[in-house]
Structure formats: C-alpha cells, structure tokens
Scaffold this active site. Structure first.
Site, PDB file in Angstrom:
ATOM      1  CB  CYS A 112      -0.988  -0.023   1.297  1.00  0.00           C
ATOM      2  SG  CYS A 112      -1.895  -1.457   1.138  1.00  0.00           S
ATOM      3  CG  HIS A 257      -2.860   3.127   2.633  1.00  0.00           C
ATOM      4  ND1 HIS A 257      -3.599   3.170   1.571  1.00  0.00           N
ATOM      5  CD2 HIS A 257      -2.873   2.071   3.453  1.00  0.00           C
ATOM      6  CE1 HIS A 257      -4.026   1.581   1.631  1.00  0.00           C
ATOM      7  NE2 HIS A 257      -3.742   1.082   2.727  1.00  0.00           N
ATOM      8  CG  ASN A 287      -6.700  -0.840   1.839  1.00  0.00           C
ATOM      9  OD1 ASN A 287      -6.129  -0.788   0.767  1.00  0.00           O
ATOM     10  ND2 ASN A 287      -6.163  -1.260   2.884  1.00  0.00           N
TER      11      ASN A 287
HETATM   12  O1  UT7 Z   1      -3.512  -1.511   3.639  1.00  0.00           O
HETATM   13  C1  UT7 Z   1      -3.136  -2.161   5.015  1.00  0.00           C
HETATM   14  C2  UT7 Z   1      -4.215  -2.929   5.360  1.00  0.00           C
HETATM   15  N1  UT7 Z   1      -4.811  -3.269   6.566  1.00  0.00           N
HETATM   16  C3  UT7 Z   1      -5.175  -2.562   7.301  1.00  0.00           C
HETATM   17  O2  UT7 Z   1      -4.952  -1.358   7.542  1.00  0.00           O
HETATM   18  C4  UT7 Z   1      -5.912  -3.040   8.611  1.00  0.00           C
HETATM   19  C5  UT7 Z   1      -5.601  -2.555   9.973  1.00  0.00           C
HETATM   20  N2  UT7 Z   1      -6.567  -3.060  11.022  1.00  0.00           N
HETATM   21  C6  UT7 Z   1      -7.801  -2.691  11.094  1.00  0.00           C
HETATM   22  O3  UT7 Z   1      -8.271  -1.702  10.270  1.00  0.00           O
HETATM   23  C7  UT7 Z   1      -8.460  -3.233  12.114  1.00  0.00           C
HETATM   24  O4  UT7 Z   1      -7.932  -4.009  13.156  1.00  0.00           O
HETATM   25  C8  UT7 Z   1      -9.828  -3.964  11.431  1.00  0.00           C
HETATM   26  C9  UT7 Z   1     -10.774  -3.339  11.032  1.00  0.00           C
HETATM   27  C10 UT7 Z   1      -9.246  -5.064  10.391  1.00  0.00           C
HETATM   28  C11 UT7 Z   1     -10.586  -4.865  12.648  1.00  0.00           C
HETATM   29  O5  UT7 Z   1     -10.969  -4.007  13.587  1.00  0.00           O
HETATM   30  P1  UT7 Z   1     -10.719  -3.888  14.929  1.00  0.00           P
HETATM   31  O6  UT7 Z   1     -11.443  -3.030  16.116  1.00  0.00           O
HETATM   32  O7  UT7 Z   1      -9.214  -4.110  15.295  1.00  0.00           O
HETATM   33  O8  UT7 Z   1     -11.522  -5.318  15.610  1.00  0.00           O
HETATM   34  P2  UT7 Z   1     -10.717  -6.765  16.109  1.00  0.00           P
HETATM   35  O9  UT7 Z   1      -9.927  -7.459  15.079  1.00  0.00           O
HETATM   36  O10 UT7 Z   1     -10.433  -6.282  17.414  1.00  0.00           O
HETATM   37  O11 UT7 Z   1     -12.089  -7.500  16.322  1.00  0.00           O
HETATM   38  C12 UT7 Z   1     -13.332  -7.300  17.167  1.00  0.00           C
HETATM   39  C13 UT7 Z   1     -14.273  -8.094  17.190  1.00  0.00           C
HETATM   40  C14 UT7 Z   1     -13.848  -9.579  17.126  1.00  0.00           C
HETATM   41  O12 UT7 Z   1     -14.984 -10.253  17.983  1.00  0.00           O
HETATM   42  P3  UT7 Z   1     -14.642 -10.718  19.378  1.00  0.00           P
HETATM   43  O13 UT7 Z   1     -13.248 -11.682  19.420  1.00  0.00           O
HETATM   44  O14 UT7 Z   1     -14.543  -9.590  20.082  1.00  0.00           O
HETATM   45  O15 UT7 Z   1     -15.818 -11.531  19.765  1.00  0.00           O
HETATM   46  C15 UT7 Z   1     -13.829  -9.999  15.675  1.00  0.00           C
HETATM   47  O16 UT7 Z   1     -14.514 -11.375  15.534  1.00  0.00           O
HETATM   48  O17 UT7 Z   1     -14.968  -7.862  15.894  1.00  0.00           O
HETATM   49  C16 UT7 Z   1     -15.085  -9.051  15.286  1.00  0.00           C
HETATM   50  N3  UT7 Z   1     -15.136  -9.088  13.882  1.00  0.00           N
HETATM   51  C17 UT7 Z   1     -16.304  -8.541  12.991  1.00  0.00           C
HETATM   52  N4  UT7 Z   1     -17.555  -8.580  13.295  1.00  0.00           N
HETATM   53  C18 UT7 Z   1     -18.550  -8.048  12.437  1.00  0.00           C
HETATM   54  C19 UT7 Z   1     -14.100  -8.944  12.923  1.00  0.00           C
HETATM   55  N5  UT7 Z   1     -14.579  -8.686  11.762  1.00  0.00           N
HETATM   56  C20 UT7 Z   1     -15.900  -8.410  11.768  1.00  0.00           C
HETATM   57  C21 UT7 Z   1     -16.994  -8.223  10.774  1.00  0.00           C
HETATM   58  N6  UT7 Z   1     -18.149  -7.872  11.222  1.00  0.00           N
HETATM   59  N7  UT7 Z   1     -16.466  -7.888   9.495  1.00  0.00           N
END
Ligand code: UT7
Length: 330
Positions: A112, A257, A287
């Site tokens: 990215c 980004h 993204n």
């Molecule tokens: O170009 C570079 C690319 N990548 C990035 O920039 C990604 C950087 N990371 C992020 O943007 C975030 O970490 C995410 C958007 C990917 C995830 O957000 P988060 O606030 O870090 O969520 P998390 O991974 O800590 O998950 C929180 C909860 C989990 O459930 P539990 O374990 O708390 O019960 C996940 O299973 O949210 C759940 N979850 C979802 N729920 C609904 C994860 N994805 C989803 C979803 N819909 N799509």
C-alpha cells in the site's frame, strides 16, 4: 530544490459496487460494525477488468489532463501487488496500450506504500537522467483476486481500482521519508503460487516464518497492522517534514492511505494536525492498496480540494511492513 510537478492525474473506478449490506450476505457482519470500525460503506470490484486495463484507463486520463504526448514519457513505474502476469510487467502492458514505446518500464511492489515509493523513485530517475522528460507513475490493483471471502476481518476492507500521475522535474519543495520493517512480514501477506516442480522432495524444509493459512489468499493480523499503522503514518510524515525543517502544520492537505478512518484519525491526533486537513474517500472505495493514495489525490484535485501551490503530504503504510511519506508543492 528540485521538486516534482504533477502535470496531470487520472483514475479508474470499476462500476460494480459492493455495499456493506452486500458483504453481510456472504460473511457474518453488518453495516454498523463496518462503518464504526472502518468508516467504509461501499467498495468497487472489477467485473473482469484486469489490473493492466484499469492502469491503462487511469494513465490515459492522466496523459490527457497533463496535455502531453505519450511518446514523451521516458519512464513508467507501475505499482501493484496484483499484476495479471508474473512477466511481462504491468508497466509494459500499460506502455503498449498508451503508446509510450521506448520508455523505461517496470513494476514495483511496496504494497500500500507502493505509490509513494514510485513517486519518490520517479523524481530520483528524473534527477539523474536528463533524457527523461516525463514520468508516469501508475497504481493498479485487482485486490479482490487475493481477498479471502471467508475471512470477515479482512474481506470487508478491500476494493479494486487504479490511478496515475504524469510528473516532471521542476523547481520546488520536495521531501520524503521511506522505509520498511521486514520483521512485520508475517502480519500481512499473500503467498505466490505454490511451486509445481515435480522434482521437489522437501517443500517444507525452508520455513518462511509465515503463519499457516489459506494459501494464496490475503492473510492479515488486523490488530498488529493497526498498531503499526497508527505509529508509522505520523512518523513518516513528521520525519519527511523534519528533513527540510518544515512545520507539519504548514502542510495544506494530507492524502493518507485509505485503510481505516480510525487509523487516520489517530494519526492526525498524534501529529497534532486537524482532521480537516486529511482528505478521506475510503467510504466510497475501501482500501485499494497502492491505488488508494493516488485515487484520493485525483479525487481531491478534481473536486478542487487540492489547489495549485498547496503543500501536499502523501503518506502510506502497508505490507512489508512498509511506510512512506512525500511532501511537495502541487
Ligand atoms: O493496507 C493495509 C491494510 N490493513 C489495515 O490497515 C488493517 C488494520 N486493521 C484494522 O483496520 C482493524 O484491525 C480491523 C478493521 C481489521 C478490525 O477492527 P478491530 O477493531 O481491530 O477489530 P478486532 O479484530 O479487534 O475484532 C473485534 C471483534 C472480534 O470479535 P470478538 O473476538 O471481540 O468477539 C472480531 O471477531 O469484531 C469481530 N469482527 C467482526 N464483526 C463483525 C471482525 N471482523 C468483523 C466483521 N463484522 N467484519
């Protein structure tokens, strides 16, 4: 100082749109979660358009906006993590389509951060080779071919698209800060094709340190990438500014980004810069990896948000883990 003048920009956004509600039909997610955690609403998926095609369309628009002849392009840098071919390069495909035969043409992969790497590289080429009049930096991504549509944590984030700029060397301010931390390779990766060589007897001998996963799909440890991003974004921008003694608040528009609105907000806060200075269009595109910054740049220019004379900071991060910032006058 030798700066980089953007003569024209262009972009290509596929027509096929996929909303958060559409995503909820294929994985266990919902509009509210996606909007709150990422800021995204819609992403565009290619409907058969290859990476090279999207890059070509964006390049043609940039050439038209610049009002130059493609034969005068001496360098094409194509940034992509999703080429259509291992070889030839996407740059050669784009070159064929736009008619810039004879130019240097190559692909680079810095995920990215790729476009900012390419933008900076173009300036270095232009500075050291007077025979190159104009450079084309084009980013094209067919990310949906890598997306794991069984992984709700990552599939909701990504979209496809392309964007391009035509640049030339000119007097003006320019600074950049670019780098990578390979220790983070395991947090964001998509494996290349598994070797089919029938004589290999020990496929597992050389461990690459990557977690086991669904081979050839994009794997992401979202939390680790998030932690990295919120530090790397402000750090790259601040370090670039520091190199020329520029106050970061003198930057008029930041084009970050477009990975997650929370990452951008945290970066702005950590830099002590108002969010009003950050151009955001991730709600409409998701993204798009290396295409995300130039798509946003083209959008900002065409909508009048970026004006001639403005100090612009392009700043990104991505797999590698890479980071890159470039500050220049538009
Ligand atoms: O170009 C570079 C690319 N990548 C990035 O920039 C990604 C950087 N990371 C992020 O943007 C975030 O970490 C995410 C958007 C990917 C995830 O957000 P988060 O606030 O870090 O969520 P998390 O991974 O800590 O998950 C929180 C909860 C989990 O459930 P539990 O374990 O708390 O019960 C996940 O299973 O949210 C759940 N979850 C979802 N729920 C609904 C994860 N994805 C989803 C979803 N819909 N799509």
């Amino acid at each position: 100082m030798q700066g980089l003048k953007i003569l024209g920009t262009g972009s290509y956004t596929p027509e096929l749109t996929v909303t958060n509600d559409d995503m909820a039909k294929i994985v266990d997610t919902n509009d509210e979660w996606i909007k709150t955690r990422t800021g995204m609403s819609v992403r565009h998926y290619n409907n058969g358009e290859p990476s090279w095609y999207m890059g070509t369309m964006a390049s043609k628009q940039a050439i038209e906006a610049a009002g130059i002849s493609p034969e005068d392009i001496g360098l094409i840098i194509d940034t992509t993590i999703t080429p259509d071919f291992h070889t030839p390069s996407t740059a050669c495909m784009v070159q064929r389509e736009i008619g810039a035969i004879g130019s240097i043409a190559m692909d680079i992969n810095a995920a990215c951060s790729g476009f900012v790497y390419g933008f900076d590289m173009a300036r270095r080429y232009l500075m050291t080779d007077e025979s190159i009049k104009y450079a084309l930096v084009v980013a094209n991504e067919d990310l949906t071919k890598l997306v794991d549509f069984q992984d709700r944590g990552s599939c909701i984030l990504f979209g496809d698209g392309a964007a391009a700029v035509i640049v030339e060397l000119s007097e003006g301010m320019f600074t950049s800060f670019i780098g990578a931390d390979g220790n983070g390779t395991k947090y964001l990766f998509a494996r290349a094709a598994v070797p089919q060589n029938p004589f290999i007897t020990d496929r597992k001998k050389y461990s690459d340190g990557m977690p086991e996963g669904r081979d050839q799909y994009l794997f992401q440890d979202g939390r680790e990438v998030y932690k990295f991003a919120t530090k790397a974004l402000p750090n790259a921008a601040l370090k670039a500014a520091e190199k020329i003694g520029l106050d970061i608040n003198d930057v008029d528009v930041f084009i970050p980004h477009q990975a997650n609105i929370r990452i951008i907000e945290t970066a702005a806060k950590n830099m002590g810069v108002s969010m009003d200075k950050f151009f955001v269009n991730l709600h409409e595109h998701g993204n798009t990896s290396s295409a995300s910054i130039p798509i946003a740049l083209d959008d900002a220019i065409r909508t009048g948000r970026v004006k001639r004379g403005d100090k612009i900071c392009l700043v990104g991060f991505g797999a590698g883990l890479t980071y890159a910032a470039a500050i220049f006058e538009y």
